[in-house]
Design an enzyme around this catalytic site. Structure first.
Site, PDB file in Angstrom:
ATOM      1  N   ASP A 163      28.174 -18.730   9.536  1.00 43.23           N
ATOM      2  CA  ASP A 163      28.021 -20.251  10.101  1.00 43.23           C
ATOM      3  C   ASP A 163      27.850 -20.891  11.966  1.00 43.23           C
ATOM      4  O   ASP A 163      29.149 -20.552  12.269  1.00 43.23           O
ATOM      5  CB  ASP A 163      29.065 -21.088   9.127  1.00 43.23           C
ATOM      6  CG  ASP A 163      29.159 -22.133   9.556  1.00 43.23           C
ATOM      7  OD1 ASP A 163      28.277 -23.286   8.486  1.00 43.23           O
ATOM      8  OD2 ASP A 163      30.061 -23.451   9.679  1.00 43.23           O
ATOM      9  N   GLU A 177      30.128   0.306  11.104  1.00 46.66           N
ATOM     10  CA  GLU A 177      30.769   1.422  10.438  1.00 46.66           C
ATOM     11  C   GLU A 177      30.889   1.551   8.667  1.00 46.66           C
ATOM     12  O   GLU A 177      32.262   2.362   8.510  1.00 46.66           O
ATOM     13  CB  GLU A 177      32.666   0.909  10.519  1.00 46.66           C
ATOM     14  CG  GLU A 177      33.277   0.783  11.215  1.00 46.66           C
ATOM     15  CD  GLU A 177      34.093  -0.265  12.225  1.00 46.66           C
ATOM     16  OE1 GLU A 177      35.183  -0.751  11.429  1.00 46.66           O
ATOM     17  OE2 GLU A 177      35.051  -0.433  13.084  1.00 46.66           O
TER      18      GLU A 177
HETATM   19  C1  NOJ Z   1      26.918 -25.393   8.724  1.00 44.25           C
HETATM   20  C2  NOJ Z   1      26.614 -25.414   7.007  1.00 44.25           C
HETATM   21  O1  NOJ Z   1      26.146 -25.133   6.516  1.00 44.25           O
HETATM   22  C3  NOJ Z   1      27.225 -27.055   6.517  1.00 44.25           C
HETATM   23  O2  NOJ Z   1      27.422 -26.987   4.997  1.00 44.25           O
HETATM   24  C4  NOJ Z   1      28.697 -27.434   7.375  1.00 44.25           C
HETATM   25  O3  NOJ Z   1      29.339 -28.846   6.928  1.00 44.25           O
HETATM   26  C5  NOJ Z   1      28.645 -27.315   9.163  1.00 44.25           C
HETATM   27  N1  NOJ Z   1      28.240 -25.771   8.639  1.00 44.25           N
HETATM   28  C6  NOJ Z   1      30.123 -27.218   9.591  1.00 44.25           C
HETATM   29  O4  NOJ Z   1      30.883 -25.764   8.619  1.00 44.25           O
END
Ligand code: NOJ
Length: 567
Positions: free
Chosen positions: A213, A262
């Site tokens: 993310d 790993e």
């Molecule tokens: C991207 C994620 O896909 C989204 O759903 C989220 O709100 C933001 N990152 C923050 O984590």
């Protein structure tokens, strides 16, 4: 360290991800096995036969960790546990084993840019006070103004509202997303160590890979003097921006790569990195980094032949330089579903069908041609599934689901909606709840078969006609098209290359051939086009022309449609 738990169906093929069809499950909205209105691991386990029949190669699970759900689970309290509403670690193991037995890999979401404000580190930081070691794991600053009563800078969070929040003792912390999502300080050694621990924790449990993310946000260099929001917006994102896509972020991923390697086969990772250009995306996808990165280029494009062609060519060329495979995405939990998007009327000021505003536009009913949208979405999906590389699919798109616009304001959950007001919101920006409504499994019954006790977001009556039950065994349904295409794809997928068929391609038509005589023809226009001879493998709509069944007869491909032929 090697805990390969895969059943015999999954060979230890280190290249399994290169052309995988990956299905994203948003756990709270997929299937509710415990009857509390929230999707869970029991629900997923019960639907593994469905996933197997669909023909996907891997599941990507959005966050299932303990969370207050300030941002749908992307506010993580504990990276090494399961939210009790979603299940237990034992159920997680059961699910991983059952998926593997069904021949399906498992990718989990890692959220390293920020924790939740309930994470033990943040609680510790609040208690420990200014200047403490605990505060160094986050980004705390003194405020401006005589008594520090103003935020350190006037920055706005991605979801709207201020990006700095003041704590009791007067200091402020940075949160590029919701208030409940304090940004971590990746200059801190503890942060590095802890994420390595987390990656090993899930890898040891048999997880095959990770979706990262906000992968372009971890490395930050704020300096002493913070720029204003206006100044920040002007700074180039060329590796030196204080917040985004800094060059040194790749040092973090080199460290992670050593952990992935790993394992046998090495764990894989895919970056969610909204960066400025394919060139800036490349290092995220490198073999010494995460190995793969989402390309959102097709997702952001209009349904238009020229745009699709140049995007595909550029992306394939790019993966040639990184050694990664290309990725294709039309829908996910952050954007308006593509069946709805492609039915939106062109709007003044909207760059293509999507600008930054538009991503968070909930897809109101007004002026949407749902039929055309779905028709184009099906054509786009078949085009996508014929491309070399990985296809990332989002739960419900295989049903042709539209965005749900009719969610009452008081039931909306998305901070992108809650942190804005009608004045600050883009004209019809309703946030992302409309693509996160629990799936319809049956035509009738409590929550259309999602569970036995309602659904955490309201499902509209029209879901009945898009349910799995309604579509199953209907040869014209979107579900059956996905099933057929996904199974065929496994059979047909060869070398990661394509050759454009210049004779068939034109202003509104794109045709390309994959090795083995697998031909994809997509008609982006509205007039039918003549098709060459060849066995029809799957089509997004009924073909036209006389004597469709008769070999050699002229067949036509209607507008907004795709067909796969074998010649
Ligand atoms: C991207 C994620 O896909 C989204 O759903 C989220 O709100 C933001 N990152 C923050 O984590």
């Amino acid at each position: 360290m090697n805990d390969e738990q895969a059943a015999p169906a999954l060979a230890a093929d280190p290249a399994w991800w290169r052309q995988a069809a990956v299905y994203q499950i948003y756990p709270r909205s997929f299937a509710d096995g415990t009857g509390d209105g929230i999707g869970d691991l029991r629900g997923i386990i019960s639907r593994i036969p469905y996933l197997q029949e669909l023909g996907i190669d891997a599941v990507w699970l959005s966050p299932f960790y303990p969370s207050a759900l300030a941002d749908g689970g992307y506010d993580v309290d504990d990276y090494r546990d399961v939210d009790p509403r979603i299940g237990t670690l034992e159920e997680f193991d059961e699910m991983a084993t059952a998926l593997h037995t069904a021949g399906i890999r498992l990718i989990v979401d890692i959220v390293p840019n920020h924790t939740s404000d309930r994470h033990r580190w943040f609680q510790e930081a609040l208690a420990a006070g200014r200047g403490s070691r605990a505060r160094e794991r986050y980004i705390f600053r003194e405020g401006r103004g005589e008594n520090g009563e103003l935020p350190p800078a006037d920055w706005e969070s991605i979801f709207g509202g201020p990006a700095w929040t003041q704590v009791e003792d007067g200091q402020w912390y940075l949160h590029l997303f919701a208030t409940e999502q304090p940004d971590l300080n990746w200059k801190d050694a503890d942060v590095h160590e802890d994420f390595l621990h987390t990656l090993r924790f899930w890898s040891d449990r048999g997880v095959d890979g990770f979706r990262i993310d906000v992968a372009h946000g971890l490395a930050k260099d704020l300096g002493e003097q913070l720029p204003s929001a206006a100044e920040l917006a002007e700074l180039p994102q060329d590796g030196t921006h204080p917040l985004w896509d800094r060059d040194e972020v790749h040092e973090i991923y080199a460290e992670w790569r050593r952990v992935f390697d790993e394992y046998t086969p090495p764990r894989i990772a895919v970056a969610e990195a909204w960066v400025g250009s394919p060139e800036r995306r490349a290092p995220y996808a490198s073999a010494t980094g995460l190995g793969q990165a989402f390309s959102f280029d097709l997702l952001e494009a209009d349904f238009a032949a020229a745009d699709f062609r140049s995007i595909v060519s550029d992306n394939l060329a790019q993966s040639g330089t990184t050694g990664s495979s290309s990725t294709w995405v039309f829908s996910n939990h952050d954007v308006v579903r593509h069946a709805t998007r492609y039915g939106l009327p062109p709007r003044a000021g909207r760059p293509g069908k999507q600008g930054a505003d538009w991503i968070l536009d909930g897809g109101r009913e007004d002026g949407i041609d749902k039929e055309l949208g779905l028709r184009r979405a099906r054509a786009a999906t078949l085009f996508e599934l014929a491309l070399p590389g990985s296809a990332y699919l989002y739960q419900g798109e295989e049903l042709g689901l539209h965005e749900v616009a009719e969610i009452p304001d008081e039931q909306r959950q998305d901070p992108a909606f809650l942190r804005t007001t009608p004045e600050t919101r883009s004209s019809d920006g309703l946030g992302r709840d409309g693509c996160r409504v629990p799936l319809p499994w049956t035509r009738e019954g409590s929550s259309f078969g999602f569970g036995t006790d309602g659904a955490h977001l309201p499902q509209p009556a029209w879901f009945a006609g898009f349910s799995v039950e309604a579509e199953e065994d209907d040869p014209t349904s979107t579900l059956e098209m996905y099933r057929r295409a996904l199974h065929l794809r496994r059979e047909l997928q060869g070398a990661e290359s394509l050759v454009w068929d210049e004779e068939l391609s034109g202003e509104d038509v794109l045709a390309f051939e994959r090795p083995g005589g697998w031909l994809n023809v997509t008609n982006f226009g509205s007039e039918p086009v003549e098709l060459p001879a060849g066995e029809v493998l799957v089509a997004s709509t009924e073909l036209g022309g006389a004597g469709v069944e008769a070999a050699g007869a002229t067949r036509t491909l209607p507008g907004a449609a795709t067909v796969w032929l074998r010649r």
